[in-house]
Write a protein that holds these residues in place. Structure first.
Motif, PDB file in Angstrom:
ATOM      1  N   MET A   1       0.750  -1.152   0.005  1.00 24.97           N
ATOM      2  CA  MET A   1      -0.121   0.185   0.098  1.00 24.97           C
ATOM      3  C   MET A   1       0.931   1.178  -0.020  1.00 24.97           C
ATOM      4  N   PRO A   2       0.744   2.239  -0.782  1.00 28.84           N
ATOM      5  CA  PRO A   2       1.375   3.407  -1.013  1.00 28.84           C
ATOM      6  C   PRO A   2       1.409   4.302   0.237  1.00 28.84           C
ATOM      7  N   GLU A   3       2.457   4.700   0.671  1.00 32.76           N
ATOM      8  CA  GLU A   3       2.391   5.516   1.982  1.00 32.76           C
ATOM      9  C   GLU A   3       1.800   6.834   1.815  1.00 32.76           C
ATOM     10  N   TYR A   4       2.096   7.386   0.746  1.00 31.28           N
ATOM     11  CA  TYR A   4       1.520   8.796   0.363  1.00 31.28           C
ATOM     12  C   TYR A   4       0.917   8.750  -0.998  1.00 31.28           C
ATOM     13  N   PRO A   5      -0.145   9.743  -1.308  1.00 33.14           N
ATOM     14  CA  PRO A   5      -0.893   9.509  -2.531  1.00 33.14           C
ATOM     15  C   PRO A   5       0.111   9.667  -3.651  1.00 33.14           C
ATOM     16  N   SER A   6       0.978  10.561  -3.685  1.00 33.53           N
ATOM     17  CA  SER A   6       2.127  10.835  -4.753  1.00 33.53           C
ATOM     18  C   SER A   6       2.897   9.681  -5.127  1.00 33.53           C
ATOM     19  N   ASP A   7       2.664   8.645  -4.201  1.00 37.12           N
ATOM     20  CA  ASP A   7       3.616   7.141  -4.550  1.00 37.12           C
ATOM     21  C   ASP A   7       2.948   6.785  -5.671  1.00 37.12           C
ATOM     22  N   GLN A   8       1.495   6.921  -5.882  1.00 35.42           N
ATOM     23  CA  GLN A   8       0.665   6.239  -7.146  1.00 35.42           C
ATOM     24  C   GLN A   8       0.911   7.003  -8.157  1.00 35.42           C
ATOM     25  N   LEU A   9       1.787   8.235  -8.424  1.00 32.69           N
ATOM     26  CA  LEU A   9       1.838   9.071  -9.654  1.00 32.69           C
ATOM     27  C   LEU A   9       3.197   8.673 -10.293  1.00 32.69           C
ATOM     28  N   GLY A  10       2.980   8.894 -11.564  1.00 32.34           N
ATOM     29  CA  GLY A  10       4.324   8.801 -12.264  1.00 32.34           C
ATOM     30  C   GLY A  10       5.148   9.864 -12.232  1.00 32.34           C
ATOM     31  N   ARG A  11       6.440   9.374 -12.247  1.00 33.74           N
ATOM     32  CA  ARG A  11       7.563  10.559 -12.299  1.00 33.74           C
ATOM     33  C   ARG A  11       8.091  10.700 -13.485  1.00 33.74           C
ATOM     34  N   PHE A  12       8.630  12.040 -13.781  1.00 32.59           N
ATOM     35  CA  PHE A  12       9.056  12.516 -14.910  1.00 32.59           C
ATOM     36  C   PHE A  12      10.272  13.455 -14.847  1.00 32.59           C
ATOM     37  N   GLN A  13      11.592  13.319 -15.142  1.00 36.07           N
ATOM     38  CA  GLN A  13      12.279  14.268 -15.118  1.00 36.07           C
ATOM     39  C   GLN A  13      12.195  15.055 -16.627  1.00 36.07           C
ATOM     40  N   ILE A  14      12.450  16.496 -16.109  1.00 39.44           N
ATOM     41  CA  ILE A  14      12.608  17.219 -17.361  1.00 39.44           C
ATOM     42  C   ILE A  14      13.689  18.435 -17.472  1.00 39.44           C
ATOM     43  N   ARG A  15      14.516  18.551 -18.092  1.00 40.57           N
ATOM     44  CA  ARG A  15      15.368  19.878 -18.351  1.00 40.57           C
ATOM     45  C   ARG A  15      14.853  21.221 -18.729  1.00 40.57           C
ATOM     46  N   LEU A  16      14.955  22.100 -17.970  1.00 36.64           N
ATOM     47  CA  LEU A  16      14.519  23.234 -18.171  1.00 36.64           C
ATOM     48  C   LEU A  16      15.610  24.266 -18.185  1.00 36.64           C
ATOM     49  N   PRO A  17      15.517  25.487 -18.992  1.00 34.96           N
ATOM     50  CA  PRO A  17      16.773  26.571 -18.914  1.00 34.96           C
ATOM     51  C   PRO A  17      16.738  27.086 -17.346  1.00 34.96           C
ATOM     52  N   THR A  18      17.869  27.352 -16.970  1.00 30.28           N
ATOM     53  CA  THR A  18      18.193  27.908 -15.707  1.00 30.28           C
ATOM     54  C   THR A  18      17.444  28.539 -15.256  1.00 30.28           C
TER      55      THR A  18
END
Length: 58
Positions: A1-18
């Motif tokens: 069982m997930p500890e936090y609701p965000s544990d059920q969401l996908g993670r996505f890394q993105i590069r942004l201008p500084t």
């Protein structure tokens, strides 16, 4: 069982201008939300109209 609701969401890394980090941080503070929520709000504003287009075309 997930500890936090965000544990059920996908993670996505993105590069942004500084300098975008500071801008997003300021916008998030102004809108009283996290940087993640600020980015999601911006993406939703862009993606949702396209989702509606796709649904009406189907």
């Amino acid at each position: 069982m997930p500890e936090y609701p965000s544990d059920q969401l996908g993670r996505f890394q993105i590069r942004l201008p500084t300098d975008w980090r500071d801008t997003i941080k300021a916008l998030a503070a102004k809108n009283r939300r996290s940087m993640n929520a600020e980015i999601l709000a911006a993406l939703e504003g862009h993606v949702q109209p396209h989702q509606r287009e796709d649904q009406t075309a189907a």
